[in-house]
Write a protein that holds these residues in place. Structure first.
Motif, PDB file in Angstrom:
ATOM      1  N   PRO A  69       3.941 -31.629 -29.607  1.00 42.30           N
ATOM      2  CA  PRO A  69       4.673 -30.577 -28.884  1.00 42.30           C
ATOM      3  C   PRO A  69       3.896 -30.093 -27.668  1.00 42.30           C
ATOM      4  CG  PRO A  69       4.591 -30.124 -31.241  1.00 42.30           C
ATOM      5  CD  PRO A  69       3.651 -31.250 -30.998  1.00 42.30           C
ATOM      6  N   LEU A  70       4.627 -29.749 -26.619  1.00 41.62           N
ATOM      7  CA  LEU A  70       3.995 -29.291 -25.393  1.00 41.62           C
ATOM      8  C   LEU A  70       3.036 -28.135 -25.637  1.00 41.62           C
ATOM      9  CD1 LEU A  70       3.825 -29.398 -22.283  1.00 41.62           C
ATOM     10  CD2 LEU A  70       5.779 -27.811 -22.217  1.00 41.62           C
ATOM     11  N   ILE A  71       3.412 -27.176 -26.468  1.00 40.22           N
ATOM     12  CA  ILE A  71       2.576 -26.005 -26.721  1.00 40.22           C
ATOM     13  C   ILE A  71       1.208 -26.395 -27.268  1.00 40.22           C
ATOM     14  CG2 ILE A  71       3.544 -25.673 -29.052  1.00 40.22           C
ATOM     15  CD1 ILE A  71       2.527 -22.849 -26.645  1.00 40.22           C
ATOM     16  N   SER A  72       1.133 -27.525 -27.969  1.00 45.49           N
ATOM     17  CA  SER A  72      -0.120 -27.925 -28.608  1.00 45.49           C
ATOM     18  C   SER A  72      -1.209 -28.275 -27.603  1.00 45.49           C
ATOM     19  CB  SER A  72       0.120 -29.132 -29.531  1.00 45.49           C
ATOM     20  OG  SER A  72       1.009 -28.803 -30.570  1.00 45.49           O
ATOM     21  N   TYR A  73      -0.824 -28.749 -26.427  1.00 47.47           N
ATOM     22  CA  TYR A  73      -1.831 -29.161 -25.448  1.00 47.47           C
ATOM     23  C   TYR A  73      -2.708 -27.995 -25.013  1.00 47.47           C
ATOM     24  CZ  TYR A  73       0.209 -33.799 -25.086  1.00 47.47           C
ATOM     25  OH  TYR A  73       0.648 -35.077 -25.369  1.00 47.47           O
ATOM     26  N   SER A  74      -2.106 -26.872 -24.715  1.00 50.63           N
ATOM     27  CA  SER A  74      -2.883 -25.715 -24.274  1.00 50.63           C
ATOM     28  C   SER A  74      -3.780 -25.185 -25.392  1.00 50.63           C
ATOM     29  CB  SER A  74      -1.954 -24.609 -23.766  1.00 50.63           C
ATOM     30  OG  SER A  74      -1.265 -25.032 -22.601  1.00 50.63           O
ATOM     31  N   ILE A  75      -3.277 -25.179 -26.615  1.00 50.70           N
ATOM     32  CA  ILE A  75      -4.095 -24.744 -27.743  1.00 50.70           C
ATOM     33  C   ILE A  75      -5.286 -25.683 -27.918  1.00 50.70           C
ATOM     34  CG2 ILE A  75      -4.136 -24.350 -30.246  1.00 50.70           C
ATOM     35  CD1 ILE A  75      -1.126 -23.639 -30.006  1.00 50.70           C
ATOM     36  N   ASP A  76      -5.028 -26.981 -27.860  1.00 47.17           N
ATOM     37  CA  ASP A  76      -6.109 -27.963 -28.010  1.00 47.17           C
ATOM     38  C   ASP A  76      -7.159 -27.807 -26.910  1.00 47.17           C
ATOM     39  OD1 ASP A  76      -4.847 -28.997 -30.219  1.00 47.17           O
ATOM     40  OD2 ASP A  76      -4.066 -30.779 -29.198  1.00 47.17           O
ATOM     41  N   GLN A  77      -6.712 -27.605 -25.671  1.00 45.13           N
ATOM     42  CA  GLN A  77      -7.656 -27.466 -24.559  1.00 45.13           C
ATOM     43  C   GLN A  77      -8.507 -26.208 -24.717  1.00 45.13           C
ATOM     44  OE1 GLN A  77      -4.681 -27.564 -21.558  1.00 45.13           O
ATOM     45  NE2 GLN A  77      -4.355 -29.764 -21.780  1.00 45.13           N
ATOM     46  N   ALA A  78      -7.890 -25.126 -25.170  1.00 38.47           N
ATOM     47  CA  ALA A  78      -8.649 -23.887 -25.403  1.00 38.47           C
ATOM     48  C   ALA A  78      -9.705 -24.101 -26.481  1.00 38.47           C
ATOM     49  CB  ALA A  78      -7.696 -22.759 -25.795  1.00 38.47           C
ATOM     50  N   LYS A  79      -9.335 -24.790 -27.555  1.00 43.34           N
ATOM     51  CA  LYS A  79     -10.281 -25.065 -28.632  1.00 43.34           C
ATOM     52  C   LYS A  79     -11.404 -25.986 -28.155  1.00 43.34           C
ATOM     53  CE  LYS A  79      -8.368 -26.160 -32.590  1.00 43.34           C
ATOM     54  NZ  LYS A  79      -7.400 -26.817 -33.516  1.00 43.34           N
ATOM     55  N   GLN A  80     -11.042 -27.021 -27.399  1.00 46.60           N
ATOM     56  CA  GLN A  80     -12.041 -27.983 -26.918  1.00 46.60           C
ATOM     57  C   GLN A  80     -13.048 -27.344 -25.972  1.00 46.60           C
ATOM     58  OE1 GLN A  80      -9.509 -31.003 -25.244  1.00 46.60           O
ATOM     59  NE2 GLN A  80      -8.705 -31.587 -27.252  1.00 46.60           N
ATOM     60  N   SER A  81     -12.617 -26.313 -25.239  1.00 45.89           N
ATOM     61  CA  SER A  81     -13.527 -25.664 -24.291  1.00 45.89           C
ATOM     62  C   SER A  81     -14.652 -24.909 -25.001  1.00 45.89           C
ATOM     63  CB  SER A  81     -12.762 -24.690 -23.392  1.00 45.89           C
ATOM     64  OG  SER A  81     -12.416 -23.500 -24.087  1.00 45.89           O
ATOM     65  N   LYS A  82     -14.408 -24.479 -26.243  1.00 47.72           N
ATOM     66  CA  LYS A  82     -15.374 -23.706 -27.040  1.00 47.72           C
ATOM     67  C   LYS A  82     -15.813 -22.422 -26.338  1.00 47.72           C
ATOM     68  CE  LYS A  82     -17.228 -27.906 -29.213  1.00 47.72           C
ATOM     69  NZ  LYS A  82     -16.375 -27.792 -30.399  1.00 47.72           N
ATOM     70  N   MET A  83     -14.906 -21.847 -25.557  1.00 48.08           N
ATOM     71  CA  MET A  83     -15.236 -20.659 -24.775  1.00 48.08           C
ATOM     72  C   MET A  83     -14.686 -19.362 -25.370  1.00 48.08           C
ATOM     73  SD  MET A  83     -17.081 -21.860 -22.368  1.00 48.08           S
ATOM     74  CE  MET A  83     -17.215 -20.455 -21.264  1.00 48.08           C
ATOM     75  N   PHE A  84     -13.860 -19.461 -26.413  1.00 42.37           N
ATOM     76  CA  PHE A  84     -13.108 -18.287 -26.834  1.00 42.37           C
ATOM     77  C   PHE A  84     -13.459 -17.837 -28.249  1.00 42.37           C
ATOM     78  CE2 PHE A  84     -10.415 -20.601 -23.786  1.00 42.37           C
ATOM     79  CZ  PHE A  84     -10.427 -19.650 -22.777  1.00 42.37           C
ATOM     80  N   ASP A  85     -13.455 -16.523 -28.420  1.00 38.73           N
ATOM     81  CA  ASP A  85     -13.594 -15.958 -29.752  1.00 38.73           C
ATOM     82  C   ASP A  85     -12.309 -16.159 -30.555  1.00 38.73           C
ATOM     83  OD1 ASP A  85     -16.287 -14.381 -29.599  1.00 38.73           O
ATOM     84  OD2 ASP A  85     -15.223 -13.900 -27.753  1.00 38.73           O
ATOM     85  N   TYR A  86     -11.171 -16.013 -29.848  1.00 37.97           N
ATOM     86  CA  TYR A  86      -9.872 -16.159 -30.502  1.00 37.97           C
ATOM     87  C   TYR A  86      -8.865 -16.747 -29.522  1.00 37.97           C
ATOM     88  CZ  TYR A  86     -11.933 -12.960 -33.890  1.00 37.97           C
ATOM     89  OH  TYR A  86     -12.769 -12.370 -34.806  1.00 37.97           O
ATOM     90  N   ILE A  87      -7.879 -17.456 -30.085  1.00 35.55           N
ATOM     91  CA  ILE A  87      -6.747 -17.989 -29.322  1.00 35.55           C
ATOM     92  C   ILE A  87      -5.490 -17.371 -29.904  1.00 35.55           C
ATOM     93  CG2 ILE A  87      -5.449 -20.056 -28.679  1.00 35.55           C
ATOM     94  CD1 ILE A  87      -8.101 -21.633 -29.227  1.00 35.55           C
ATOM     95  N   ALA A  88      -4.682 -16.745 -29.048  1.00 38.39           N
ATOM     96  CA  ALA A  88      -3.462 -16.077 -29.500  1.00 38.39           C
ATOM     97  C   ALA A  88      -2.254 -16.639 -28.767  1.00 38.39           C
ATOM     98  CB  ALA A  88      -3.558 -14.573 -29.258  1.00 38.39           C
ATOM     99  N   VAL A  89      -1.200 -16.901 -29.501  1.00 35.72           N
ATOM    100  CA  VAL A  89       0.056 -17.364 -28.920  1.00 35.72           C
ATOM    101  C   VAL A  89       1.093 -16.269 -29.080  1.00 35.72           C
ATOM    102  CG1 VAL A  89       1.936 -19.042 -29.068  1.00 35.72           C
ATOM    103  CG2 VAL A  89      -0.434 -19.800 -29.341  1.00 35.72           C
ATOM    104  N   SER A  90       1.754 -15.948 -27.970  1.00 41.47           N
ATOM    105  CA  SER A  90       2.825 -14.951 -27.970  1.00 41.47           C
ATOM    106  C   SER A  90       4.157 -15.646 -27.743  1.00 41.47           C
ATOM    107  CB  SER A  90       2.586 -13.924 -26.854  1.00 41.47           C
ATOM    108  OG  SER A  90       3.747 -13.148 -26.614  1.00 41.47           O
ATOM    109  N   SER A  91       5.119 -15.381 -28.615  1.00 41.14           N
ATOM    110  CA  SER A  91       6.436 -15.998 -28.450  1.00 41.14           C
ATOM    111  C   SER A  91       7.507 -15.194 -29.165  1.00 41.14           C
ATOM    112  CB  SER A  91       6.431 -17.437 -28.992  1.00 41.14           C
ATOM    113  OG  SER A  91       7.676 -18.065 -28.760  1.00 41.14           O
ATOM    114  N   ASP A  92       8.731 -15.381 -28.704  1.00 47.23           N
ATOM    115  CA  ASP A  92       9.884 -14.825 -29.399  1.00 47.23           C
ATOM    116  C   ASP A  92      10.506 -15.851 -30.341  1.00 47.23           C
ATOM    117  OD1 ASP A  92      10.587 -16.407 -27.167  1.00 47.23           O
ATOM    118  OD2 ASP A  92      12.606 -15.556 -27.138  1.00 47.23           O
ATOM    119  N   SER A  93       9.914 -17.058 -30.379  1.00 47.65           N
ATOM    120  CA  SER A  93      10.468 -18.165 -31.153  1.00 47.65           C
ATOM    121  C   SER A  93       9.659 -18.416 -32.421  1.00 47.65           C
ATOM    122  CB  SER A  93      10.485 -19.441 -30.294  1.00 47.65           C
ATOM    123  OG  SER A  93      10.648 -20.601 -31.085  1.00 47.65           O
ATOM    124  N   LYS A  94      10.328 -18.383 -33.554  1.00 46.26           N
ATOM    125  CA  LYS A  94       9.665 -18.663 -34.826  1.00 46.26           C
ATOM    126  C   LYS A  94       9.121 -20.079 -34.850  1.00 46.26           C
ATOM    127  CE  LYS A  94      10.498 -18.787 -39.823  1.00 46.26           C
ATOM    128  NZ  LYS A  94      11.519 -18.602 -40.904  1.00 46.26           N
TER     129      LYS A  94
END
Length: 238
Positions: free
Chosen positions: A28-53
């Motif tokens: 899924p398209l959304i997964s790419y940004s999550i993966d890139q954030a995780k791979q960067s190892k720069m964040f304490d937390y990753i949060a996704v905001s959506s109106d879609s379950k």
């Protein structure tokens, strides 16, 4: 400094229906940004905001730390992005009883960025005087050379003039197209509700190459990204 990554993805899309959950090169398209954030190892937390379950469920599967249900008033076609990011950050802070120093928002429709782009964009906010960072690529059109407007009399005129004539685009000042890929803020700047622009007196730009700067807003954009992603998987842009 503590850092949170937000990824804001609405369920509705007119240009490419359901694009945030649409499969691109097998995920899924959304997964790419999550993966890139995780791979960067720069964040304490990753949060996704959506109106879609469904988006939130897929984000959970991809490893997001927080799934923030976006309120209805922030989920319309006309909703501005900054209030959505603010809501996401404040909700995570409320749940953790903490505050973050730096907020990075990754646009879910820009899957061609690399984790090194996130790392390098974050480096630009290290000087105390820098309030926020935007990303862009060198523009193909120049307001000093080949970008025109129609004036009040109905005639085509160059958008921006200089004291001396410009005869070659290479001689014009460098211009950039924002690519809506990465936004970096100091928390106090982002949460200042009187400031609803990404431009501040000390905003800086991180330049990305054109092949990593496609923002999916149409079916043509999607086809271009599919082509570039297929080439990347074969190796040339790594």
């Amino acid at each position: 400094m503590s850092k949170i990554c937000t990824i804001c993805a609405r369920g509705g899309s007119k240009g490419v229906p359901n694009k945030n959950i649409k499969s691109l090169a097998g995920k899924p398209l959304i997964s790419y940004s999550i993966d890139q954030a995780k791979q960067s190892k720069m964040f304490d937390y990753i949060a996704v905001s959506s109106d879609s379950k469904e988006i939130l469920e897929l984000s959970n599967d991809a490893g997001a730390d927080f799934l923030i249900q976006r309120p209805e008033e922030l989920a319309s076609d006309t909703s501005a992005k900054l209030p959505v990011i603010r809501h996401c950050v404040l909700e995570v802070e409320r749940q953790l009883n903490t505050t973050f120093d730096i907020v990075v928002d990754l646009d879910a429709t820009s899957p061609l960025r690399l984790s090194i782009d996130i790392i390098n964009a974050l480096k630009l906010i290290e000087p105390d005087e820098v309030t926020n960072v935007i990303t862009g690529m060198r523009s193909r059109r120049s307001p000093y050379f080949n970008l025109v407007e129609i004036n009040d009399e109905g005639y085509a005129v160059i958008s921006k003039t200089l004291p001396g004539a410009i005869y070659r685009r290479q001689d014009a000042p460098k211009c950039y197209d924002m690519n809506a890929s990465i936004y970096v803020w100091r928390r106090d700047i982002l949460l200042n509700e009187r400031n609803n622009s990404v431009f501040n007196p000390t905003t800086v730009l991180y330049e990305m190459p054109e092949e990593r700067s496609v923002d999916i807003d149409s079916l043509l954009d999607w086809r271009i990204v599919e082509m570039l992603m297929a080439e990347r998987l074969r190796g040339p842009f790594q």
